[in-house]
Scaffold this motif. Structure first.
Motif, mmCIF file in Angstrom:
data_model
loop_
_atom_site.group_PDB
_atom_site.id
_atom_site.type_symbol
_atom_site.label_atom_id
_atom_site.label_comp_id
_atom_site.label_asym_id
_atom_site.label_seq_id
_atom_site.Cartn_x
_atom_site.Cartn_y
_atom_site.Cartn_z
ATOM 1 N N ARG A 1 -7.579 -2.907 -2.678
ATOM 2 C CA ARG A 1 -6.154 -3.644 -2.707
ATOM 3 C C ARG A 1 -5.535 -4.299 -1.550
ATOM 4 N NH1 ARG A 1 -2.490 -0.899 -6.256
ATOM 5 N NH2 ARG A 1 -0.778 -2.144 -4.554
ATOM 6 N N SER A 2 -6.405 -4.273 -0.067
ATOM 7 C CA SER A 2 -6.304 -4.432 0.953
ATOM 8 C C SER A 2 -7.043 -5.217 2.197
ATOM 9 C CB SER A 2 -5.262 -3.120 1.117
ATOM 10 O OG SER A 2 -5.097 -3.323 3.460
ATOM 11 N N GLY A 3 -6.850 -5.669 2.912
ATOM 12 C CA GLY A 3 -7.689 -6.451 4.169
ATOM 13 C C GLY A 3 -7.911 -5.204 5.497
ATOM 14 N N LEU B 1 -7.046 2.371 -2.221
ATOM 15 C CA LEU B 1 -6.517 1.529 -1.159
ATOM 16 C C LEU B 1 -7.262 0.344 -0.464
ATOM 17 C CD1 LEU B 1 -4.902 3.895 1.070
ATOM 18 C CD2 LEU B 1 -3.685 2.853 -0.575
ATOM 19 N N SER B 2 -9.125 0.288 -0.131
ATOM 20 C CA SER B 2 -9.600 -0.895 0.104
ATOM 21 C C SER B 2 -10.018 -1.856 -0.696
ATOM 22 C CB SER B 2 -11.397 0.282 0.894
ATOM 23 O OG SER B 2 -11.579 -0.042 -0.050
ATOM 24 N N VAL C 1 -8.794 6.398 0.233
ATOM 25 C CA VAL C 1 -9.075 4.906 1.035
ATOM 26 C C VAL C 1 -10.026 4.118 0.397
ATOM 27 C CG1 VAL C 1 -10.516 4.669 3.578
ATOM 28 C CG2 VAL C 1 -9.326 6.339 3.337
ATOM 29 N N ALA C 2 -10.903 4.569 -0.674
ATOM 30 C CA ALA C 2 -11.541 3.828 -1.429
ATOM 31 C C ALA C 2 -10.211 2.989 -2.514
ATOM 32 C CB ALA C 2 -12.452 4.592 -2.357
ATOM 33 N N GLU D 1 0.814 -1.593 -0.102
ATOM 34 C CA GLU D 1 -0.325 -0.440 0.071
ATOM 35 C C GLU D 1 0.898 1.274 0.140
ATOM 36 O OE1 GLU D 1 -1.905 -0.312 3.790
ATOM 37 O OE2 GLU D 1 -3.925 -2.596 2.199
ATOM 38 N N THR E 1 -8.524 -2.404 7.928
ATOM 39 C CA THR E 1 -9.111 -1.757 8.839
ATOM 40 C C THR E 1 -9.209 -0.234 8.087
ATOM 41 O OG1 THR E 1 -7.792 0.046 10.158
ATOM 42 C CG2 THR E 1 -9.448 -2.832 10.707
ATOM 43 N N GLU E 2 -9.846 0.323 7.773
ATOM 44 C CA GLU E 2 -10.898 1.234 7.457
ATOM 45 C C GLU E 2 -9.477 2.676 7.677
ATOM 46 O OE1 GLU E 2 -14.331 5.204 6.608
ATOM 47 O OE2 GLU E 2 -14.404 3.147 7.571
ATOM 48 N N LEU F 1 -5.984 2.816 7.181
ATOM 49 C CA LEU F 1 -5.772 2.934 5.308
ATOM 50 C C LEU F 1 -6.517 4.323 5.006
ATOM 51 C CD1 LEU F 1 -8.205 0.467 3.424
ATOM 52 C CD2 LEU F 1 -5.559 0.289 3.706
ATOM 53 N N SER F 2 -7.239 5.030 6.673
ATOM 54 C CA SER F 2 -6.975 6.602 6.467
ATOM 55 C C SER F 2 -6.374 7.159 6.907
ATOM 56 C CB SER F 2 -8.510 7.193 7.543
ATOM 57 O OG SER F 2 -9.976 6.554 6.651
#
Length: 194
Positions: free
Chosen positions: A145-147, A142-143, A139-140, A88, A149-150, A153-154
């Protein structure tokens, strides 16, 4: 021609007029100072009426910062297009290349614009406000591509934007003498997850 990316002749003309009005506005801000220039001054300098000017820009801040709206979309799209094999943090850094590219293409123009923004409190605050709207898009992206948490990612998205801002500020403070890409890479390296 059914290409949805293709602009109509009317839209091309609108973009050209908007770009010209922004160029005139920037020249006036640079010469007179942002706070001394009114919308009426901008319209007069461009040779158009106030109402015509306001069809293209909602405020004088928008003359300088209007492009930031689409920059967030471009950044999110660039991030989403990064290879899935990238972590990320690397994807965020490489995604920022679309934001850095105009600085590299026309450093003198980018420097003048950046210094105007940084030296004008209203523009600086408005710029950060617009940039805040980028974070949910990041964030959207990244989400997908990744599991993570919000929250995670934020925080990563916010940290990446802060790295960009610090690099740009240091670059502008050096009158463009420092290497912007090196500054950005250095900032990312400081925060790279270990």
């Amino acid at each position: 021609m059914t290409d949805p990316e293709r602009l109509s002749t009317r839209e091309i003309a609108r973009v050209a007029v908007r770009d010209r009005l922004a160029e005139v506005g920037f020249e006036l801000f640079h010469r007179e100072g942002f706070d001394r220039v009114t919308v009426n001054d901008l319209a007069a300098a461009a040779g158009v009426g106030r109402s015509t000017f306001l069809r293209y820009f909602t405020s004088k801040e928008d003359v300088v910062l209007g492009a930031l709206e689409t920059e967030g979309q471009r950044l999110a799209a660039a991030l989403a297009a990064r290879p899935g094999s990238e972590d990320e943090w690397t994807a965020l850094r490489r995604g920022l290349d679309v934001i850095v590219e105009p600085y590299l293409r026309d450093p003198a123009k980018a420097l003048a614009l950046t210094q105007l923004i940084l030296r004008t409190p209203a523009l600086s605050a408005h710029s950060l406000e617009k940039q805040q709207s980028w974070r949910p898009r990041l964030v959207a992206a990244l989400s997908a591509r990744s599991g993570a948490t919000e929250l995670a990612l934020s925080v990563r998205a916010a940290a990446a934007l802060d790295c960009l801002n610090v690099a740009v500020e240091l670059w502008a403070a050096s009158d463009g003498q420092r290497d912007l890409v090196e500054l950005l890479d250095g900032g990312f390296e400081v925060l790279r997850p270990r």
